[in-house]
Design a protein around this motif. Sequence first.
Motif, PDB file in Angstrom:
ATOM      1  N   ARG A 133      -2.697   6.039  18.616  1.00 22.68           N
ATOM      2  CA  ARG A 133      -3.119   6.024  17.218  1.00 22.68           C
ATOM      3  C   ARG A 133      -4.383   5.517  17.567  1.00 22.68           C
ATOM      4  O   ARG A 133      -5.255   6.189  16.791  1.00 22.68           O
ATOM      5  CB  ARG A 133      -2.617   4.667  17.208  1.00 22.68           C
ATOM      6  N   PHE A 137       1.483   4.391  22.691  1.00 21.69           N
ATOM      7  CA  PHE A 137       1.645   4.726  21.553  1.00 21.69           C
ATOM      8  C   PHE A 137       0.020   3.451  20.786  1.00 21.69           C
ATOM      9  O   PHE A 137      -0.298   4.264  20.150  1.00 21.69           O
ATOM     10  CB  PHE A 137       2.217   3.817  20.578  1.00 21.69           C
ATOM     11  N   ARG A 142      -0.031   4.343   1.048  1.00 20.58           N
ATOM     12  CA  ARG A 142      -0.736   4.879   1.976  1.00 20.58           C
ATOM     13  C   ARG A 142       0.624   4.352   3.092  1.00 20.58           C
ATOM     14  O   ARG A 142       0.633   2.811   3.838  1.00 20.58           O
ATOM     15  CB  ARG A 142      -1.838   4.591   2.605  1.00 20.58           C
ATOM     16  N   HIS A 143       1.640   5.196   4.202  1.00 19.17           N
ATOM     17  CA  HIS A 143       1.877   4.870   5.005  1.00 19.17           C
ATOM     18  C   HIS A 143       1.065   3.992   6.331  1.00 19.17           C
ATOM     19  O   HIS A 143       1.369   3.874   7.574  1.00 19.17           O
ATOM     20  CB  HIS A 143       3.097   5.822   5.566  1.00 19.17           C
ATOM     21  N   GLY A 144      -0.332   5.095   6.291  1.00 19.04           N
ATOM     22  CA  GLY A 144      -1.228   4.507   6.743  1.00 19.04           C
ATOM     23  C   GLY A 144      -0.727   5.702   8.236  1.00 19.04           C
ATOM     24  O   GLY A 144       0.435   6.351   8.731  1.00 19.04           O
ATOM     25  N   ILE A 145      -1.288   4.796   9.721  1.00 17.77           N
ATOM     26  CA  ILE A 145      -1.608   5.533  10.702  1.00 17.77           C
ATOM     27  C   ILE A 145       0.205   4.755  11.232  1.00 17.77           C
ATOM     28  O   ILE A 145       0.366   5.754  12.336  1.00 17.77           O
ATOM     29  CB  ILE A 145      -2.998   5.332  11.945  1.00 17.77           C
ATOM     30  N   LEU A 146       0.683   4.176  11.259  1.00 13.23           N
ATOM     31  CA  LEU A 146       1.713   3.844  11.405  1.00 13.23           C
ATOM     32  C   LEU A 146       3.026   4.847  11.181  1.00 13.23           C
ATOM     33  O   LEU A 146       4.904   4.837  11.194  1.00 13.23           O
ATOM     34  CB  LEU A 146       2.289   2.354  11.250  1.00 13.23           C
ATOM     35  N   GLY A 147       3.235   5.389  10.149  1.00 14.28           N
ATOM     36  CA  GLY A 147       3.830   6.285   9.361  1.00 14.28           C
ATOM     37  C   GLY A 147       4.113   7.716   9.876  1.00 14.28           C
ATOM     38  O   GLY A 147       3.670   7.239  10.961  1.00 14.28           O
ATOM     39  N   ASN A 187      -7.040   5.717  19.576  1.00 16.00           N
ATOM     40  CA  ASN A 187      -7.834   7.482  20.049  1.00 16.00           C
ATOM     41  C   ASN A 187      -7.569   8.523  18.385  1.00 16.00           C
ATOM     42  O   ASN A 187      -8.933   9.384  18.673  1.00 16.00           O
ATOM     43  CB  ASN A 187      -7.277   7.980  21.021  1.00 16.00           C
ATOM     44  N   ILE A 188      -6.870   8.326  17.542  1.00 17.37           N
ATOM     45  CA  ILE A 188      -6.942   9.562  16.925  1.00 17.37           C
ATOM     46  C   ILE A 188      -8.157   8.587  15.981  1.00 17.37           C
ATOM     47  O   ILE A 188      -9.207   9.565  14.777  1.00 17.37           O
ATOM     48  CB  ILE A 188      -5.363   9.120  16.059  1.00 17.37           C
ATOM     49  N   ARG A 235      -5.877  15.532   7.223  1.00 15.27           N
ATOM     50  CA  ARG A 235      -7.448  14.539   7.162  1.00 15.27           C
ATOM     51  C   ARG A 235      -8.193  14.911   8.078  1.00 15.27           C
ATOM     52  O   ARG A 235      -9.184  15.099   9.114  1.00 15.27           O
ATOM     53  CB  ARG A 235      -7.665  13.153   6.663  1.00 15.27           C
ATOM     54  N   VAL A 236      -6.904  15.127   9.316  1.00 19.57           N
ATOM     55  CA  VAL A 236      -7.084  15.156  10.366  1.00 19.57           C
ATOM     56  C   VAL A 236      -7.665  16.615  11.054  1.00 19.57           C
ATOM     57  O   VAL A 236      -8.297  17.475  11.191  1.00 19.57           O
ATOM     58  CB  VAL A 236      -6.434  14.479  11.887  1.00 19.57           C
ATOM     59  N   ASN A 251       0.407  -1.019   0.444  1.00 20.11           N
ATOM     60  CA  ASN A 251      -0.183  -0.049  -0.291  1.00 20.11           C
ATOM     61  C   ASN A 251       1.039   1.201  -0.143  1.00 20.11           C
ATOM     62  O   ASN A 251       1.749   1.140   0.702  1.00 20.11           O
ATOM     63  CB  ASN A 251      -1.054  -0.527   1.130  1.00 20.11           C
ATOM     64  N   VAL A 299       1.399  11.227  11.655  1.00 23.81           N
ATOM     65  CA  VAL A 299       0.178  11.640  11.409  1.00 23.81           C
ATOM     66  C   VAL A 299       0.100  12.257  12.082  1.00 23.81           C
ATOM     67  O   VAL A 299      -1.443  12.697  12.024  1.00 23.81           O
ATOM     68  CB  VAL A 299      -0.038   9.818  12.153  1.00 23.81           C
ATOM     69  N   GLU A 300       0.287  13.094  13.191  1.00 26.34           N
ATOM     70  CA  GLU A 300      -0.362  14.112  14.240  1.00 26.34           C
ATOM     71  C   GLU A 300      -0.414  15.563  13.413  1.00 26.34           C
ATOM     72  O   GLU A 300      -1.659  16.055  13.714  1.00 26.34           O
ATOM     73  CB  GLU A 300       0.429  14.588  15.131  1.00 26.34           C
ATOM     74  N   ASN A 311      -7.049  13.189  23.680  1.00 25.04           N
ATOM     75  CA  ASN A 311      -6.919  12.718  22.926  1.00 25.04           C
ATOM     76  C   ASN A 311      -5.491  13.398  21.552  1.00 25.04           C
ATOM     77  O   ASN A 311      -5.191  14.684  22.151  1.00 25.04           O
ATOM     78  CB  ASN A 311      -8.098  12.572  21.343  1.00 25.04           C
ATOM     79  N   PRO A 312      -4.823  13.303  20.711  1.00 23.16           N
ATOM     80  CA  PRO A 312      -3.892  13.634  19.989  1.00 23.16           C
ATOM     81  C   PRO A 312      -4.865  14.718  18.833  1.00 23.16           C
ATOM     82  O   PRO A 312      -3.551  14.720  18.734  1.00 23.16           O
ATOM     83  CB  PRO A 312      -3.383  12.015  19.028  1.00 23.16           C
ATOM     84  N   ILE A 313      -5.527  14.359  18.700  1.00 22.47           N
ATOM     85  CA  ILE A 313      -5.678  15.551  17.691  1.00 22.47           C
ATOM     86  C   ILE A 313      -6.452  16.670  18.354  1.00 22.47           C
ATOM     87  O   ILE A 313      -5.687  18.135  18.294  1.00 22.47           O
ATOM     88  CB  ILE A 313      -7.169  15.298  17.380  1.00 22.47           C
ATOM     89  N   GLU A 316     -11.036   9.663  17.504  1.00 27.90           N
ATOM     90  CA  GLU A 316     -11.852  10.763  16.649  1.00 27.90           C
ATOM     91  C   GLU A 316     -11.983  11.027  15.450  1.00 27.90           C
ATOM     92  O   GLU A 316     -13.163  12.203  15.080  1.00 27.90           O
ATOM     93  CB  GLU A 316     -10.489  11.887  16.964  1.00 27.90           C
ATOM     94  N   ARG A 317     -11.343  10.907  14.548  1.00 27.17           N
ATOM     95  CA  ARG A 317     -12.216  10.591  12.954  1.00 27.17           C
ATOM     96  C   ARG A 317     -13.513  10.408  12.946  1.00 27.17           C
ATOM     97  O   ARG A 317     -14.412  10.481  12.295  1.00 27.17           O
ATOM     98  CB  ARG A 317     -10.549   9.528  11.950  1.00 27.17           C
ATOM     99  N   ASP A 375      -1.648  14.948  10.372  1.00 24.27           N
ATOM    100  CA  ASP A 375      -2.245  14.282   8.908  1.00 24.27           C
ATOM    101  C   ASP A 375      -2.943  15.042   8.726  1.00 24.27           C
ATOM    102  O   ASP A 375      -3.545  15.011   8.969  1.00 24.27           O
ATOM    103  CB  ASP A 375      -2.985  13.136   9.433  1.00 24.27           C
ATOM    104  N   ASP A 430      -7.954   0.864   7.592  1.00 25.24           N
ATOM    105  CA  ASP A 430      -7.169   0.147   6.891  1.00 25.24           C
ATOM    106  C   ASP A 430      -6.319   0.382   7.813  1.00 25.24           C
ATOM    107  O   ASP A 430      -5.062  -0.760   8.264  1.00 25.24           O
ATOM    108  CB  ASP A 430      -6.601   0.475   5.934  1.00 25.24           C
ATOM    109  N   ASP A 431      -6.079   1.789   8.685  1.00 25.09           N
ATOM    110  CA  ASP A 431      -4.961   1.801  10.181  1.00 25.09           C
ATOM    111  C   ASP A 431      -5.161   0.738  11.301  1.00 25.09           C
ATOM    112  O   ASP A 431      -4.458   0.434  11.341  1.00 25.09           O
ATOM    113  CB  ASP A 431      -5.601   3.304  10.028  1.00 25.09           C
ATOM    114  N   ARG A 447      -3.955  -1.789  11.034  1.00 29.06           N
ATOM    115  CA  ARG A 447      -2.244  -1.858  11.177  1.00 29.06           C
ATOM    116  C   ARG A 447      -1.723  -1.975  12.645  1.00 29.06           C
ATOM    117  O   ARG A 447      -0.614  -2.340  13.295  1.00 29.06           O
ATOM    118  CB  ARG A 447      -1.348  -0.342  10.511  1.00 29.06           C
ATOM    119  N   GLN A 493     -15.440  12.507  13.501  1.00 28.02           N
ATOM    120  CA  GLN A 493     -16.172  13.865  13.062  1.00 28.02           C
ATOM    121  C   GLN A 493     -16.719  13.545  12.104  1.00 28.02           C
ATOM    122  O   GLN A 493     -17.828  14.264  11.467  1.00 28.02           O
ATOM    123  CB  GLN A 493     -14.586  14.083  12.479  1.00 28.02           C
TER     124      GLN A 493
END
Lengths: 273, 562
Positions: free
Chosen positions: B310, B306, A7-12, B312-313, A20-21, A5, A15-16, A169-171, B316-317, A18, B361-362, B365, B320
């Motif tokens: 992740r 960690f 996309r690195h996705g959420i582990l790339g 929690n992100i 879209r967020v 894929n 992310v913070e 949360n991280p957002i 939050e999505r 990101d 997907d996320d 992972r 939203q």
Amino acid sequence: MKKTNPRHGILGDHVETDKRVLDVARSAPSFRGDVAFVPSSGDRPLDLDLCRQVEEICAPKAIASAEVNGRFQLTLDKGRCIMCGICEEMAPALFKVQSGFARPVRRRSDLVVAQPSDKSPTGLDHSREEIGRRLSEKVTKILGRSLAIREVDAGSCNGCEVEVAALNNPIYDIERFGVHFVASPRHADVLLVTGVGSRNMESALKRTYDATPDPKVVIAVGACASTGGLFGDTYATSGGIGNIVPVDIFVPGCPPRPEALLYGLLLAVDRIR
Amino acid sequence: MTTGRVAIAHPGAASCGSRLLERFGTRLTAVRTMNWNEVHVDAGSKDDIPELCLYLRDELKGVLGTIVCSDERRVSGAFVLRYAFGIGNGEDLFVIVTARVEQGDYASPPVFPSIALSLPAATLYEREIKDMFGLTPVGNPDTRPLTLHEHWPDDVFPLRKEFELGTKVAKVLKRDYEFLKVEGEGVSEIPVGPVHAGIIEPGHFRFSILGESIVNLETRLFYTHRGVEKLAENLKLEQVLLLSERISGDEAVANSSAYCQAVEKVAGVVPPPRALQIRAVCAELERVYNHLGTLAGLSTDVGFAFGAARLNILKERMMQLNEEVAGSRLLFGVNRLGGVGIDLPLERSRLVKGVIDTVLDDFNRVISRLRNDSSVMDRLRGTGAIGLKDVAELGLVGVAARGSGLDVDTRRDHPYGAYRSIVIDPHHDTPRHITEHEVEMAKRRGDVLARFETRVEDVVNSVNIIDEVLGNLDCEPELLVPVQMEALKPFGHALGYAESHRGQTVHWVMIGEEPDTLFRYKVRTASFANWPAIEVAVLNDIVADFPLVNKSLDLSYAGNDL
């Protein structure tokens, strides 16, 4: 063969930040954050029957009509409003649901607006970054250290808890603004109280208040804590936590979105001064 | 759009009724089928309750869904008890045993026979009925108050009709609540709550510990009792809908769907297909965001920041997305009586699809990271185990039951709304898959890890359901068949039910005499059914594991306390 894929996705990395967020820094257009009188609704005389119907259907009794100086007047109590939007559906000429969040206030009476109200404050649509920056500056200036919050659920439906927890949360990541949640009231500057002030929580809330060192600020979070909201004042509730402990800040909403909570904290810091 | 109910009989209802008649004969005064799958059995005498209930459990494999008491003295001269048993296994039936309890007088106060000793799941219902109606369950060993705390007088019962909602009852001084005392050398107690260290709801936990091990745990709840059921009797039907969303904020869609369903059944209204599909989509969105939150919480509680960050992100999505879809981050305002209040036009359903696919997907992972971290897995494995026997005895539902290998899910056992035509998981289509799944279920150990995996599986299934439903959205644009107040006959009643992310929620409504009112609204959320599980789960674990076990069950205090 499965292709990797792109996309690195959420582990790339990063992310913070990101897109879209962070792009969703403001509320969605469909968000029911605030209810207000339609500005032009004062131009025509009120349809009394309609007013009465709306008054009757409003579950938390946020809409009230009264005769003031021989004139029929409608008032809207944002401290009670649960932003269901039924009044707008019923009387779109009178009420309007807005996507900005209802403004947190210091005085209970500031939550009540009368119609027609050209100066009725509209909802706020500041992003979390904006409020957070101001909050952070204030906290540093006034306290010179972090602001410590103790959250107390005094009989909420847990909707407010979901939003308060979202601040961590991280957002939203409230700690970057110099605000953190503490485990004991003895370490707290601010009590963030949610819920109706249930009869069974009354003494626990009082004792938590007493255990918090002065100077302290109490924030009533949401319609329930402000006024009892939909649950009102019954055998099991107290009609708002203000009847149990003194309240400094009211944050309307059902539940208030995290931005509104940040804004409430902004007002709270001023009170500590 | 037709608003009528298709008048065909439930295939199993008649035979179930005749089995009961055959066994109990004239001791039953009436057997009738209502609302498609409800078999109502009137017991001639309240003394037959225990035998009937045990027969339903043992012979018909019924599971206690709820016990409803209602004060019908003014109407029929007595209190009425209704024991609702759900029969799954492809039968989709509810058998409801009805019995009358006379008011009695001062010399002989109203009593009813307890079934708590043979059917432990009934214990809390009986204590609740005692508090709220003043009917004493004879034979229930636990006589302590439940809903109303020690400052409440003994002779005031909020759900009796003569009690006014707004009454401010003076506080009385009573003895402190008596917790079970564990005595012996080295045994000590830790009281925790009601105000906790984290951002969670209030409740009191009394641990008796021996060293680090928990010998006994007693929970004391109902701190958030807000009088939901009494309040409902004082609101209009549409207002009760708003109330049902706020029974437990994070399960708004599930609870309001159950309530709507009950009212719609009484009115004989079937919402349009598209509305039912949107209900299902929102119910699954709710499941996903809550499971993400719980999994994040588990990650926090094992000290794996960690994973928590992740997840929690992702939560939050999802919130939203909820806001985009329903105008509320908690999905308030989705349901309406007779349909839904929101639509999913093409571009919005594309948005939903896009977001949930990237979230999934996320999610995969992150979960694979968690699974590959021994420090996480070690904490989850073997912690907070609930045996299958306890699950059955306590009548657990949802994730707690599935994690221990009891395959219950209201969406499949009692299909409602759009779930009648949705495959909720890939395990129940062919005989081979069913057998494979049974073997899989038998391996589940009921520990935190099992509940972790159950939740992960739920998230994946929910995303698939959303994808499937969005792909088949009904083209008819109708979203609402209005419920006419004239169609609601006074004292008409029905059960509504739904599967929240916590498990089965059961709502019973009885329409009031005045138009647009409720006579009685009884709510039993999954949390009420599952709270007793925690006392069993933590036994012999160490105190430090309690938050983890608690989170793995993810119970709502508000949904329990009402």
